[in-house]
Design a protein around this motif. Sequence first.
Motif, PDB file in Angstrom:
ATOM      1  N   THR A   1      36.663  43.524  49.366  1.00 17.39           N
ATOM      2  CA  THR A   1      36.802  42.189  49.949  1.00 17.39           C
ATOM      3  C   THR A   1      37.263  42.207  51.395  1.00 17.39           C
ATOM      4  OG1 THR A   1      39.031  42.055  49.074  1.00 17.39           O
ATOM      5  CG2 THR A   1      37.280  41.121  47.727  1.00 17.39           C
TER       6      THR A   1
ATOM      7  N   ASP B   1      41.414  48.176  46.950  1.00  7.16           N
ATOM      8  CA  ASP B   1      41.090  46.837  47.438  1.00  7.16           C
ATOM      9  C   ASP B   1      41.916  45.774  46.702  1.00  7.16           C
ATOM     10  OD1 ASP B   1      39.518  44.883  48.849  1.00  7.16           O
ATOM     11  OD2 ASP B   1      38.417  44.554  46.991  1.00  7.16           O
TER      12      ASP B   1
ATOM     13  N   ASP C   1      36.638  51.810  45.569  1.00 10.60           N
ATOM     14  CA  ASP C   1      37.191  50.595  46.181  1.00 10.60           C
ATOM     15  C   ASP C   1      38.427  50.890  47.026  1.00 10.60           C
ATOM     16  OD1 ASP C   1      38.750  51.332  44.109  1.00 10.60           O
ATOM     17  OD2 ASP C   1      39.103  49.306  43.351  1.00 10.60           O
TER      18      ASP C   1
ATOM     19  N   GLY D   1      32.900  50.190  47.213  1.00  8.88           N
ATOM     20  CA  GLY D   1      33.235  49.302  46.112  1.00  8.88           C
ATOM     21  C   GLY D   1      33.007  50.005  44.786  1.00  8.88           C
TER      22      GLY D   1
ATOM     23  N   GLU E   1      36.340  37.479  39.792  1.00 12.59           N
ATOM     24  CA  GLU E   1      35.073  37.355  39.081  1.00 12.59           C
ATOM     25  C   GLU E   1      35.255  37.725  37.621  1.00 12.59           C
ATOM     26  OE1 GLU E   1      31.994  39.560  40.995  1.00 12.59           O
ATOM     27  OE2 GLU E   1      32.316  38.586  42.918  1.00 12.59           O
TER      28      GLU E   1
ATOM     29  N   LEU F   1      32.529  33.767  39.795  1.00 16.21           N
ATOM     30  CA  LEU F   1      33.881  33.588  40.319  1.00 16.21           C
ATOM     31  C   LEU F   1      34.661  32.577  39.482  1.00 16.21           C
ATOM     32  CD1 LEU F   1      35.532  34.532  42.853  1.00 16.21           C
ATOM     33  CD2 LEU F   1      35.017  32.290  43.790  1.00 16.21           C
TER      34      LEU F   1
ATOM     35  N   LEU G   1      44.213  37.255  48.656  1.00 16.14           N
ATOM     36  CA  LEU G   1      42.995  37.812  48.067  1.00 16.14           C
ATOM     37  C   LEU G   1      43.011  37.625  46.548  1.00 16.14           C
ATOM     38  CD1 LEU G   1      42.592  41.074  50.149  1.00 16.14           C
ATOM     39  CD2 LEU G   1      41.230  39.002  50.298  1.00 16.14           C
ATOM     40  N   PHE G   2      41.811  37.646  45.970  1.00 15.56           N
ATOM     41  CA  PHE G   2      41.638  37.537  44.516  1.00 15.56           C
ATOM     42  C   PHE G   2      42.353  36.291  43.957  1.00 15.56           C
ATOM     43  CE2 PHE G   2      41.186  41.961  45.714  1.00 15.56           C
ATOM     44  CZ  PHE G   2      39.919  42.218  45.212  1.00 15.56           C
TER      45      PHE G   2
ATOM     46  N   LYS H   1      30.136  46.090  43.232  1.00 13.61           N
ATOM     47  CA  LYS H   1      31.000  45.007  43.710  1.00 13.61           C
ATOM     48  C   LYS H   1      31.668  45.470  44.981  1.00 13.61           C
ATOM     49  CE  LYS H   1      34.210  43.024  41.404  1.00 13.61           C
ATOM     50  NZ  LYS H   1      35.297  42.840  40.398  1.00 13.61           N
TER      51      LYS H   1
END
Lengths: 102, 102, 102, 102, 102, 102, 102
Positions: free
Chosen positions: C64, C93, C14, C52, E54, E60, E12-13, C61
Amino acid sequence: MAGKVFRSFMPLFDRVLVQRFAPETTTKGGIVLPEKSAGKVLRATVVATGPGVEDKDGKLKPVTVGPGDEVLLPEYGGTKVTLGDEEFHLFRDGDILGKFSN
Amino acid sequence: MAGKVFRSFMPLFDRVLVQRFAPETTTKGGIVLPEKSAGKVLRATVVATGPGVEDKDGKLKPVTVGPGDEVLLPEYGGTKVTLGDEEFHLFRDGDILGKFSN
Amino acid sequence: MAGKVFRSFMPLFDRVLVQRFAPETTTKGGIVLPEKSAGKVLRATVVATGPGVEDKDGKLKPVTVGPGDEVLLPEYGGTKVTLGDEEFHLFRDGDILGKFSN
Amino acid sequence: MAGKVFRSFMPLFDRVLVQRFAPETTTKGGIVLPEKSAGKVLRATVVATGPGVEDKDGKLKPVTVGPGDEVLLPEYGGTKVTLGDEEFHLFRDGDILGKFSN
Amino acid sequence: MAGKVFRSFMPLFDRVLVQRFAPETTTKGGIVLPEKSAGKVLRATVVATGPGVEDKDGKLKPVTVGPGDEVLLPEYGGTKVTLGDEEFHLFRDGDILGKFSN
Amino acid sequence: MAGKVFRSFMPLFDRVLVQRFAPETTTKGGIVLPEKSAGKVLRATVVATGPGVEDKDGKLKPVTVGPGDEVLLPEYGGTKVTLGDEEFHLFRDGDILGKFSN
Amino acid sequence: MAGKVFRSFMPLFDRVLVQRFAPETTTKGGIVLPEKSAGKVLRATVVATGPGVEDKDGKLKPVTVGPGDEVLLPEYGGTKVTLGDEEFHLFRDGDILGKFSN
């Protein structure tokens, strides 16, 4: 002789009992271990292993090395064990760096 | 020659045996590694890899690099290993930063 | 040009390869990055990403962000990488703070 | 006598109650423990064990040693316990290095 | 104006972008924040949130706050971000202490 | 009297409320606790326990000791609690070393 | 009055908002909290709680205390929060030591 000792000692879980090569030994494969690495990463012979550890589903995961295997140890770590009048070391299976095939 | 050594040495689990490029080497792709980065993140060639590690369901997850791959190593970490009279390094597969395609 | 380099370099897992904006750059969206934040959290452009990581069921996964995305980097962390004669950084990531939409 | 004490004391979970050998003892297997290792990794006899711990599915995982077993203890760790007027030590099952078979 | 900035920035996330209240502000709910707590736990307005993370089954899990929410921040932590010429902070959703209802 | 207090106090989760023996007490089992261990690992009586904690499937795992049990406490850890004018200690169930049977 | 404040503030996740008893208060149950424990483990009243956290299967695990409960707090930890002109503390549900029944 080491043979007697390791036959009466059984490491638990994923522990591996090894005996380091004498610093001046030339290995069977003909690879010479230079003096300067003597106090560092070293070759050793596996003398006994534990049965392994169970994974999350209760299935025993055996260790990846077996008695007689020549292995490469990390420079640090392991537990010194004196059995009889000889010195051995116990390492976790996962800490052994690799093994030598002949 | 390194060829002989890594054929007789098998890293365990997800360990990867690499040999660093000589500091003054120009890579095949024509990318010149400047002097100032010599002691830092560096390119190396994979010479041998372990089989990988099992995931939680006991399925073997192979390593992401293979012998011959040119990879980018992190500046720190890894274990120096002397095999024959050459110097190698062992890294965890997950610690290798990336690989170069030709 | 950076284009050539990142096309031959593939980050693993990732990891995301980014190139920071020059400190005095004005972004496309017209947002001016003040001088005082130059050594701190900064904008960068994603040049390459790893595939990922697999989740616990072995499903990949993906990361992003993708090549060309403008992202906000944390002030600390990341690994400086010199490819060709340009400087890049590798970040996980999950360590990238956010991305900018145009 | 120790027998009385450990019969009235039940370790909880995966704890194992052991009694160390006196430093000058010669073991039943005829292996002499050299003086210099006296303060280090040592042999002990298991006097009582807990029932074990439950794994993630609620199934009890019993400990790997039992009363009477001769075991090898790590140099550090464990909890000193005084029961009656004798000294014992409690170790986690997973911290016991190995056991001796006769 | 902040409105423009956060519309072009997507955390993000599970990150949440917030803008702290000016120290002397009186909140809409009529609650006065005393001077002495100015450098401590403080109220802020959420300006943008990430999509969430996730869970282990790949579903998610959205964040628990949304744009416009007035939230209570912990005294320490968060990452200062300068967007345009305004100062924002990024917090993990799980680090936000609570929210105020009107 | 302690009886009143612990009846009105319910520890949460896997916490166990214990009352240490007075240092000079001779236990019911006739085992004398020597002076020198007074400030160390000690016996105590369980006065109240929490309901336990849920395992990963949401099933309640009750604690392993109950009111009235005589237990062996670790030398360090636990939280001193003053209820009424008496002193108690709260320990996690998993930190209690063992229990005594009569 | 505190009533107004906690009705407009909702802790997130498994956080619990409590208000400590004044140091000289005598509790409803008639238990007097001695002066010497004033700066230590203390009783408090729950004023608001978060909804709880989801377990690994996404099922919400509610907190174990509710508004109005008298609880025992650990000596250290928690986050001081000033709402209106009163002082509250936020604790994780799992850090609350126990509750008092009447």
